[in-house]
Design an enzyme around this catalytic site. Structure first.
Site, PDB file in Angstrom:
ATOM      1  N   SER A 263      13.132 -12.103  29.902  1.00  0.00           N
ATOM      2  CA  SER A 263      11.702 -11.833  30.710  1.00  0.00           C
ATOM      3  C   SER A 263      11.278 -10.342  30.324  1.00  0.00           C
ATOM      4  O   SER A 263      12.084  -9.815  29.915  1.00  0.00           O
ATOM      5  CB  SER A 263      11.808 -11.713  32.415  1.00  0.00           C
ATOM      6  N   ASP A 264      10.041 -10.274  30.069  1.00  0.00           N
ATOM      7  CA  ASP A 264       9.254  -9.246  29.802  1.00  0.00           C
ATOM      8  C   ASP A 264       9.843  -8.248  31.109  1.00  0.00           C
ATOM      9  O   ASP A 264       9.954  -8.716  32.201  1.00  0.00           O
ATOM     10  CB  ASP A 264       7.773  -9.120  29.460  1.00  0.00           C
ATOM     11  N   TRP A 265       9.686  -6.815  31.021  1.00  0.00           N
ATOM     12  CA  TRP A 265      10.100  -6.065  32.124  1.00  0.00           C
ATOM     13  C   TRP A 265       9.366  -6.074  33.267  1.00  0.00           C
ATOM     14  O   TRP A 265       8.152  -5.801  32.893  1.00  0.00           O
ATOM     15  CB  TRP A 265      10.308  -4.628  31.501  1.00  0.00           C
TER      16      TRP A 265
END
Length: 732
Positions: A263-265
């Site tokens: 995931s992106d943050w």
């Protein structure tokens, strides 16, 4: 049978045997790894498996010490390994040994039109990541340049999916040669920063498959990338980080991706969707880590305790977490568990030279009236270098791609070191302060006095070199939000007019990662697009403006004359930036030069455009035949002659268009290019091969690719708007 043929046959046979042996060896190694993975999986408890699927700190995930399973450590970013971040906060860890080489931003790499250079870039940055003991490098970025306002365009590879694909593959292979995983991002349709976490993108299947996915597909199917990062936005109502169509069907099923989806943050939003729609590793959901509250504790991530609970309750089958752990273990065997992995290198001369070479080849000469450039180093000549960007650090700021280089040569410093005879004087003209994401720190300096000082400095010079443009502050070229205007900030238009009024000998270095409006263009005799060039910025700029290096960069995106000339902006706010909830890609497949060409909207500077200090002629353009079957290769051959007085490099560009197509198409699309160095007075032959299969369009009626039969046109030139010859062909 003659000796030559026998020799050739033997050579091909030998190559075939070696290839077969290499393939067999690779398969055997994979089989051994799969056995190891299955063995480890059987020894893991359910709790341990779930713990491997989410962060334990800002940039790491848990291992299992009792089984010798290591942690996984990651780092931003696409053009340099980010400084060490604290365990639970975004503060820097304060290390003294985490300085790196800052490479040029990826728009510059794209402007090089040089896949071999991209391989060197990837190999070098991979070595630096390995030295820093990183397992995953969070880059490169391949989101398509849709609007010049996107604050993060400087991190990407331009507006054309073919160019981005051809450059991302060698980059990834270069990184992964070091047993460090590249993590291509942001998958997918994350083409703006404004409202990035909430906006829902509505785009056609053709736009998705023909424009926005090809570079990701090439990363997976050609480069074999080991990890991929989800995006923040939604697509058709579902968050892209855990998306049934994008992640499960297209990425993992259709493309056969065997790596890890990260995931992106803070881009994860739901436990069931994350678990069932292909997310393997959740990062950054809580920003406090183990800090002030328990609400953001790592055990409360969507793929943490809620995931474990859902499995125990039978809502999610244990095979789901098993698949994620298998992928994570496979990533480990490719990186941190790889035997004889190596140690990497950092800040060495070879890396500095690669950074300098990329910068040299990416710099684009846009205008050169009266041969303003190159500027000779003469005694008695005074050159005024004006502008804050002449001294401002461009490796700091910009969001997650900010860097901590061992050094950064500014344009002013580079010019001073190169020009030993001429007198170099400098004035800022304005000062912008700084920003960290959306926290803008205004300048405390008196702007009026800075402007007056700069004008007086310009009066004293024989030549004025204005270093202007954007910087990596909030609302400019920066993660977190988009630019709010197409024009240059800080009243630079007026400033350029003032400089011209006191000194007619005015040239400009445009420091941006984006296209900008240029109403001041007639005021400057010379204009060079310099990008964000990293550690060796000043040296590379001085190399080009002095003539030590002949510029050969080509624009990887179009410069519209005005914002409404861009396809995304033409259709109004629902097309960009959306209404806060939804956004409709109304320009569809007509992105960038496709829009300008097809709608006959003349750009200020076209995709593929770039001048040189020499002149080239492209002649004797022909194809190997006129009629092709769908499995054939179209071969375009031409001669490139350097008819000027300087050695240089030209980029031959081949576009293809379909006459009387039964579906909507762009007038033409880039399908091949070749950058070639040609000495003054000499000629070289260029050959460009184009598979007929690459001319297919995505047929929405059958959810697959189709090649139309009939007449096509081959366009050959050195920019999308500078076609030297067209050739008709027919696909049977």
């Amino acid at each position: 049978m003659n000796k030559y043929f026998i020799s050739l046959l033997f050579t091909f046979s030998t190559i075939g045997i070696i290839y077969s042996q290499n393939t067999a060896t690779k398969r055997l190694q994979e089989d051994v790894i799969n056995v190891k993975i299955d063995s480890l999986l059987s020894l893991l408890t359910l709790e341990e498996k779930v713990a491997m699927c989410h962060a334990q700190s800002k940039f790491s995930t848990k291992g299992v010490e009792r089984l010798g399973i290591p942690e996984i450590w990651m780092s931003d970013g696409p053009h340099g390994v980010r400084a060490e971040i604290s365990w639970d906060s975004w503060d820097y860890a304060g290390w003294t040994n985490d300085s790196i080489t800052a490479f040029p931003a990826l728009t510059c790499l794209a402007a090089s039109f040089n896949p071999e250079l991209s391989a060197q870039f990837g190999k070098s940055i991979g070595e630096e990541a390995l030295y820093r003991e990183k397992d995953v490098l969070l880059g490169p970025g391949v989101n398509i340049y849709r609007t010049p306002l996107n604050g993060r365009n400087f991190e990407y590879l331009g507006e054309d999916p073919y160019l981005a694909s051809k450059l991302v593959v060698p980059y990834i292979k270069g990184v992964q040669k070091n047993n460090v995983a590249a993590c291509v991002k942001h998958f997918a349709l994350n083409n703006q920063e404004h409202w990035r976490s909430t906006i829902n993108v509505e785009a056609s299947d053709r736009a998705l498959h023909e424009i926005y996915l090809p570079a990701f597909k090439a990363a997976v199917t050609e480069a074999g990338v080991w990890s991929i990062m989800g995006a923040y936005n939604k697509f058709r109502g579902q968050h892209t980080t855990h998306h049934e169509l994008l992640t499960n069907k297209i990425l993992k099923k259709d493309w056969g991706f065997d790596g890890v989806v990260i995931s992106d943050w803070s881009s994860t939003h739901d436990t069931m969707e994350a678990a069932l729609n292909g997310l393997d590793m959740e990062m950054g959901t809580g920003t406090d880590g183990l800090g002030t509250t328990t609400s953001n504790h790592y055990d409360y991530y969507y793929l943490a305790s809620p995931f474990l609970k859902a499995i125990k309750q039978g809502k999610i089958d244990e095979s789901v977490v098993d698949d994620k752990v298998k992928r994570i273990l496979r990533l480990m065997y490719r990186t941190t568990l790889k035997p004889n992995r190596g140690f990497g290198r950092i800040n060495n001369k070879e890396h500095h030279m690669v950074a300098r070479k990329v910068a040299q080849e990416g710099i684009v000469l846009l205008k050169n009236e009266n041969n303003f450039f190159p500027i000779e180093d003469k005694k008695g000549v005074t050159i005024a270098v004006i502008g804050e960007n002449a001294t401002r650090s461009m490796t700091a700021g910009g969001g997650s791609s900010e860097l901590k280089p061992q050094f950064e040569i500014s344009p002013l410093e580079g010019i001073k070191q190169r020009y030993k005879n001429a007198k170099i004087i400098h004035a800022m003209g304005y000062h912008t302060g700084a920003s960290v994401y959306d926290n803008i720190i205004p300048s405390k300096l008196n702007q009026d006095s800075l402007r007056v000082q700069a004008i007086e400095t310009a009066k004293k010079a024989d030549i004025v070199l204005y270093v202007g443009g954007l910087n990596k502050s909030h609302l400019q070229d920066c993660e977190g939000d988009d630019r709010q205007t197409y024009e240059l900030p800080y009243n630079q238009k007026e400033f350029i007019n003032q400089l011209k009024a006191v000194n007619p000998k005015l040239g400009m270095l445009l420091v941006t990662g984006n296209a900008v409006e240029t109403p001041w263009l007639d005021k400057v005799d010379g204009l060079i697009q310099t990008w964000y060039l990293g550690s060796m910025a000043g040296h590379a700029i001085a190399d080009v403006i002095s003539g030590d290096v002949n510029p050969s960069g080509k624009l990887p995106f179009s410069f519209p004359k005005q914002l409404k000339d861009n396809g995304a902006h033409f259709y109004g706010e629902l097309s960009y930036p959306g209404d806060g909830t939804n956004q409709y890609y109304k320009e569809d497949i007509l992105v960038g030069y496709r829009w300008h060409d097809t709608k006959n909207v003349k750009p200020q500077y076209a995709f593929g455009y770039g001048l040189s200090y020499t002149d080239f002629s492209i002649s004797d353009i022909e194809t190997n035949k006129k009629k092709y079957n769908t499995e054939d290769i179209i071969t375009v051959v031409c001669n490139v002659k350097n008819i000027g007085n300087e050695d240089g490099a030209e980029v031959v560009q081949v576009y293809v268009g379909k006459k009387k197509s039964k579906v909507k198409r762009a007038l033409k699309e880039l399908k091949g290019f070749n950058k070639i160095n040609v000495q003054s007075g000499t000629t070289k032959t260029v050959t460009i091969n184009i598979p007929v299969s690459s001319l297919a369009y995505y047929n929405e009626n059958k959810s697959g690719w189709d090649i139309e039969k009939g007449d096509y046109i081959i366009y050959v030139g050195n920019a999308s708007n500078n076609i030297i010859k067209t050739l008709p062909i027919n696909i049977k």
